[in-house]
Design a protein around this motif. Sequence first.
Motif, PDB file in Angstrom:
ATOM      1  N   MET A 199       0.819  -1.212   0.000  1.00  0.00           N
ATOM      2  CA  MET A 199       0.000   0.000   0.000  1.00  0.00           C
ATOM      3  C   MET A 199       0.856   1.266   0.000  1.00  0.00           C
ATOM      4  N   THR A 200       2.036   1.221   0.651  1.00  0.00           N
ATOM      5  CA  THR A 200       2.878   2.410   0.630  1.00  0.00           C
ATOM      6  C   THR A 200       3.295   2.763  -0.798  1.00  0.00           C
ATOM      7  N   ALA A 201       3.457   1.757  -1.641  1.00  0.00           N
ATOM      8  CA  ALA A 201       3.804   2.038  -3.039  1.00  0.00           C
ATOM      9  C   ALA A 201       2.670   2.796  -3.732  1.00  0.00           C
ATOM     10  N   ALA A 202       1.422   2.425  -3.451  1.00  0.00           N
ATOM     11  CA  ALA A 202       0.284   3.123  -4.039  1.00  0.00           C
ATOM     12  C   ALA A 202       0.207   4.560  -3.538  1.00  0.00           C
ATOM     13  N   ILE A 203       0.504   4.758  -2.269  1.00  0.00           N
ATOM     14  CA  ILE A 203       0.485   6.108  -1.700  1.00  0.00           C
ATOM     15  C   ILE A 203       1.586   6.954  -2.337  1.00  0.00           C
ATOM     16  N   GLU A 204       2.774   6.373  -2.459  1.00  0.00           N
ATOM     17  CA  GLU A 204       3.869   7.081  -3.128  1.00  0.00           C
ATOM     18  C   GLU A 204       3.473   7.415  -4.569  1.00  0.00           C
ATOM     19  N   GLY A 205       2.769   6.504  -5.232  1.00  0.00           N
ATOM     20  CA  GLY A 205       2.319   6.753  -6.593  1.00  0.00           C
ATOM     21  C   GLY A 205       1.360   7.925  -6.673  1.00  0.00           C
ATOM     22  N   ALA A 206       0.478   8.036  -5.696  1.00  0.00           N
ATOM     23  CA  ALA A 206      -0.468   9.159  -5.669  1.00  0.00           C
ATOM     24  C   ALA A 206       0.270  10.483  -5.510  1.00  0.00           C
ATOM     25  N   PHE A 207       1.271  10.498  -4.635  1.00  0.00           N
ATOM     26  CA  PHE A 207       2.072  11.711  -4.467  1.00  0.00           C
ATOM     27  C   PHE A 207       2.819  12.044  -5.769  1.00  0.00           C
ATOM     28  N   ARG A 208       3.445  11.045  -6.329  1.00  0.00           N
ATOM     29  CA  ARG A 208       4.246  11.259  -7.536  1.00  0.00           C
ATOM     30  C   ARG A 208       3.383  11.774  -8.688  1.00  0.00           C
ATOM     31  N   GLU A 209       2.216  11.179  -8.861  1.00  0.00           N
ATOM     32  CA  GLU A 209       1.320  11.578  -9.947  1.00  0.00           C
ATOM     33  C   GLU A 209       0.864  13.026  -9.793  1.00  0.00           C
ATOM     34  N   ALA A 210       0.753  13.485  -8.546  1.00  0.00           N
ATOM     35  CA  ALA A 210       0.329  14.863  -8.289  1.00  0.00           C
ATOM     36  C   ALA A 210       1.479  15.859  -8.382  1.00  0.00           C
ATOM     37  N   GLY A 211       2.695  15.361  -8.564  1.00  0.00           N
ATOM     38  CA  GLY A 211       3.835  16.260  -8.652  1.00  0.00           C
ATOM     39  C   GLY A 211       4.305  16.793  -7.313  1.00  0.00           C
ATOM     40  N   VAL A 212       4.164  15.977  -6.259  1.00  0.00           N
ATOM     41  CA  VAL A 212       4.573  16.405  -4.921  1.00  0.00           C
ATOM     42  C   VAL A 212       5.429  15.335  -4.265  1.00  0.00           C
ATOM     43  N   VAL A 213       6.214  15.754  -3.295  1.00  0.00           N
ATOM     44  CA  VAL A 213       6.818  14.838  -2.330  1.00  0.00           C
ATOM     45  C   VAL A 213       5.867  14.781  -1.141  1.00  0.00           C
ATOM     46  N   GLY A 214       5.617  13.588  -0.627  1.00  0.00           N
ATOM     47  CA  GLY A 214       4.649  13.465   0.450  1.00  0.00           C
ATOM     48  C   GLY A 214       5.177  12.724   1.659  1.00  0.00           C
ATOM     49  N   TRP A 215       4.602  13.071   2.803  1.00  0.00           N
ATOM     50  CA  TRP A 215       4.892  12.416   4.076  1.00  0.00           C
ATOM     51  C   TRP A 215       3.548  12.050   4.698  1.00  0.00           C
ATOM     52  N   LEU A 216       3.450  10.867   5.287  1.00  0.00           N
ATOM     53  CA  LEU A 216       2.154  10.423   5.813  1.00  0.00           C
ATOM     54  C   LEU A 216       2.347   9.516   7.009  1.00  0.00           C
ATOM     55  N   HIS A 217       1.459   9.661   7.972  1.00  0.00           N
ATOM     56  CA  HIS A 217       1.317   8.662   9.030  1.00  0.00           C
ATOM     57  C   HIS A 217      -0.161   8.465   9.308  1.00  0.00           C
ATOM     58  N   ALA A 218      -0.563   7.210   9.420  1.00  0.00           N
ATOM     59  CA  ALA A 218      -1.943   6.860   9.737  1.00  0.00           C
ATOM     60  C   ALA A 218      -1.931   5.834  10.846  1.00  0.00           C
ATOM     61  N   VAL A 219      -2.852   5.979  11.803  1.00  0.00           N
ATOM     62  CA  VAL A 219      -2.904   5.030  12.913  1.00  0.00           C
ATOM     63  C   VAL A 219      -4.347   4.780  13.318  1.00  0.00           C
ATOM     64  N   ASP A 220      -4.651   3.524  13.570  1.00  0.00           N
ATOM     65  CA  ASP A 220      -5.945   3.131  14.117  1.00  0.00           C
ATOM     66  C   ASP A 220      -5.930   3.485  15.602  1.00  0.00           C
ATOM     67  N   LEU A 221      -6.814   4.371  16.020  1.00  0.00           N
ATOM     68  CA  LEU A 221      -6.785   4.872  17.388  1.00  0.00           C
ATOM     69  C   LEU A 221      -7.148   3.821  18.421  1.00  0.00           C
ATOM     70  N   ASP A 222      -7.753   2.730  17.987  1.00  0.00           N
ATOM     71  CA  ASP A 222      -8.189   1.717  18.944  1.00  0.00           C
ATOM     72  C   ASP A 222      -7.298   0.486  18.973  1.00  0.00           C
ATOM     73  N   THR A 223      -6.642   0.175  17.858  1.00  0.00           N
ATOM     74  CA  THR A 223      -5.773  -1.007  17.827  1.00  0.00           C
ATOM     75  C   THR A 223      -4.297  -0.654  17.821  1.00  0.00           C
ATOM     76  N   GLY A 224      -3.970   0.578  17.460  1.00  0.00           N
ATOM     77  CA  GLY A 224      -2.576   0.979  17.359  1.00  0.00           C
ATOM     78  C   GLY A 224      -1.912   0.576  16.052  1.00  0.00           C
ATOM     79  N   ARG A 225      -2.633  -0.101  15.168  1.00  0.00           N
ATOM     80  CA  ARG A 225      -2.051  -0.437  13.867  1.00  0.00           C
ATOM     81  C   ARG A 225      -1.718   0.861  13.134  1.00  0.00           C
ATOM     82  N   GLU A 226      -0.581   0.865  12.421  1.00  0.00           N
ATOM     83  CA  GLU A 226      -0.146   2.088  11.785  1.00  0.00           C
ATOM     84  C   GLU A 226       0.481   1.824  10.428  1.00  0.00           C
TER      85      GLU A 226
END
Length: 293
Positions: free
Chosen positions: A1-28
């Motif tokens: 999935m990180t590759a898809a996220i990087e692809g979305a940033f690249r396609e938009a012409g930006v460098v991107g930084w992201l963090h996502a976390v499930d507030l109840d399980t701690g998965r990130e």
Amino acid sequence: MTAAIEGAFREAGVVGWLHAVDLDTGRELGVRQDETVVLASVFKVPLLVAFFRRAAAGGLDPVEQVTLPPGVRVAGPTGTSVLLDEVRMSLRDLACLMITVSDNTAADAVLDRVGLDHVNRALADLGLTRTRVTGSAADLHASLMADAGVADPADLWGRLTDPGMTGRLTALDPARSSRGTPRELTGLLAAIWRDEAAPPAECAQMRRMLGLQIWPHRLAAGFPYDDVLVSGKTGTLLTLRNEIGVVEYPDGGRYALAVFTRARSTAATHPRADAAIGTAARLAVQELRGWAS
């Protein structure tokens, strides 16, 4: 999935930084989540936390009335920043405007009362050692004008294409401007949603304000559903477009997100960069929800 996220940033012409976390399980899930980024107007969320912590401790009265004299305004396109006449309202309502419409004049009025030291002390108390607010919205604006060598904000955009200009702007340098990491900023949101950033009543007020933000073009664009609540705070500064927020599903799922982008283009309007924030957030949340199933 990180590759898809990087692809979305690249396609938009930006460098991107992201963090996502499930507030109840701690998965990130993250993309450069521990690198330092410029907060821009996201600094108003640490300020909001410090405001309510001080209010809860009796250090200030949230309904204290503040008068903003005519002609005394911080540059900005929203809220009291665009008004010409005297404004009088409570600190709490000014805090609401600084979050819901990113009002710079309101934010600086709140910061004047809270104190910069208290903002950074609140971050430290919450264990957010790499997030720091270095000054006000007025300070940020003044540094841009000085670094670019212009007196009129309208002239700034025309100077951005000068060789090396963006590298000379203190405001775009995370080593010299208000800064944090995507992981720490989702941690700040988690503290608000878990009633850990301040007492429960104050955290509830913060969640309400973040839920009233009016901008639908970044995080919210990734979740166009009537039964999904998106709360957040944007940050926009020249080539930077950011948003942090929490997405809440009707089944109880809660996900904190911090997405930061830097565009290669110096265009003032960059809808593809805005959309990439929503796309990246949606991909991250889909992944976290998939892990839970």
